[in-house]
Write a protein that holds these residues in place. Structure first.
Motif, PDB file in Angstrom:
ATOM      1  N   ASP A 124       0.923  -1.243   0.026  1.00 46.95           N
ATOM      2  CA  ASP A 124       0.149   0.111  -0.103  1.00 46.95           C
ATOM      3  C   ASP A 124       0.758   1.204   0.039  1.00 46.95           C
ATOM      4  N   ASN A 126       0.691   4.076   1.134  1.00 46.23           N
ATOM      5  CA  ASN A 126       0.426   4.805   2.397  1.00 46.23           C
ATOM      6  C   ASN A 126       1.004   4.089   3.625  1.00 46.23           C
ATOM      7  N   CYS A 127       1.584   2.938   3.344  1.00 40.86           N
ATOM      8  CA  CYS A 127       1.951   2.128   4.544  1.00 40.86           C
ATOM      9  C   CYS A 127       3.425   2.377   4.917  1.00 40.86           C
ATOM     10  N   LYS A 131       7.285   1.495   3.262  1.00 37.38           N
ATOM     11  CA  LYS A 131       8.406   2.545   2.743  1.00 37.38           C
ATOM     12  C   LYS A 131       9.568   1.984   3.324  1.00 37.38           C
ATOM     13  N   PRO A 151      -4.276  -1.251  -2.218  1.00 34.54           N
ATOM     14  CA  PRO A 151      -4.523  -0.279  -1.449  1.00 34.54           C
ATOM     15  C   PRO A 151      -5.723  -0.465  -0.328  1.00 34.54           C
ATOM     16  N   ASP A 156      -7.182   7.624   0.260  1.00 36.59           N
ATOM     17  CA  ASP A 156      -5.996   8.392  -0.500  1.00 36.59           C
ATOM     18  C   ASP A 156      -4.978   6.993  -0.831  1.00 36.59           C
ATOM     19  N   SER A 157      -5.190   6.012  -0.174  1.00 33.77           N
ATOM     20  CA  SER A 157      -4.256   4.942  -0.841  1.00 33.77           C
ATOM     21  C   SER A 157      -4.690   4.599  -2.278  1.00 33.77           C
ATOM     22  N   LYS A 160      -3.614   7.207  -4.829  1.00 30.27           N
ATOM     23  CA  LYS A 160      -2.170   7.051  -5.212  1.00 30.27           C
ATOM     24  C   LYS A 160      -1.683   5.867  -6.051  1.00 30.27           C
ATOM     25  N   ASP A 181      10.183   9.992  -1.304  1.00 32.72           N
ATOM     26  CA  ASP A 181       9.244  10.944  -0.567  1.00 32.72           C
ATOM     27  C   ASP A 181       8.517  11.905  -1.418  1.00 32.72           C
TER      28      ASP A 181
END
Length: 237
Positions: A124, A126-127, A131, A151, A156-157, A160, A181
């Motif tokens: 995901d 946003n995970c 990252k 996601p 938001d995930s 993106k 980032d």
């Protein structure tokens, strides 16, 4: 005489099979009557522990019961002599996947070095763990990573993931976001792939990110170090 011995052995085998089927029927009947959620049990099998039976439900969930279905346990069964977690080994076997059967058309690839070694990852955007994992993964060379956008952490995930999938260079957009980032430029295209990935994950019990798969079918949930990835890539050859 030899013929009679053979008949006797066959009779004992048949008796044992009948007894095992009767035992299984008793367990299924009693549990279904007492706990309706256990009306559909995928498999009943004996464990190495006397009097303890394994119940497999919902494809990969493991429970334990006695010969009459009077008691129910959920937890890990350990073989203390061999120092083995039998439950963990069983679940790993049940959740293993044929690497070649992964829907690669619904992934993009990130290739480093000669790309000879292969692995697949569900992540995901946003995970936070993903990252951290991606930054550590930069230390691994000679690998092809099949990246499945997954996601599950909110709208938001999804947005993106859509932009990454629709980017001209998916691998660069992904790496820019996860490692540097840098925001993903908005883009649009057919993103039904995301729905397919989520559905695939649901069927395969992928409940968190990152989830890694290796060519030997092994699955690793969670962020692991580059050293661990290197070890698994070597073992999976």
């Amino acid at each position: 005489m030899k013929f009679l011995k053979t008949i006797a052995v066959m009779g004992l085998i048949a008796f044992s099979l009948d007894a095992a089927l009767a035992q299984e029927a008793t367990i299924r009947k009693n549990l279904a009557e007492r706990l309706p959620v256990f009306s559909k049990i995928d498999e009943v099998s004996k464990t190495p522990m006397n009097g303890l039976y394994e119940l497999r439900v919902n494809e990969t969930e493991i429970f334990y019961t006695d010969a009459e279905g009077n008691f129910l346990l959920q937890g890990n069964l350990f073989d203390t002599r061999a120092k083995r977690n039998l439950t963990e080994e069983r679940v790993e076997k049940l959740t293993a996947i044929d690497f070649g059967a992964l829907p690669f058309k619904d992934a993009f690839t990130v290739v480093r070095g000669n790309g000879k070694r292969k692995m697949a990852v569900f992540e995901d955007p946003n995970c936070g763990y993903c990252k951290r994992f991606e930054r550590d993964l930069q230390k691994i060379s000679d690998v092809t990573v099949y990246m499945f956008l997954f996601p599950i952490l909110g709208p938001d995930s999804v947005e993106k993931s859509r932009s990454i999938w629709c980017a001209k260079d998916k691998a660069k957009a992904w790496t820019d976001l996860m490692v540097r980032d840098q925001p993903v430029p908005k883009a649009s295209c057919d993103t039904t792939v995301l729905e397919r990935n989520l559905e695939f994950g649901k069927k395969r019990k992928i409940t968190g990110t990152p989830t890694l798969f290796f060519v030997d079918g092994s699955r690793v949930p969670g962020a692991i170090s580059a050293q661990q990835v290197e070890k698994l890539l070597t073992e999976a050859r």
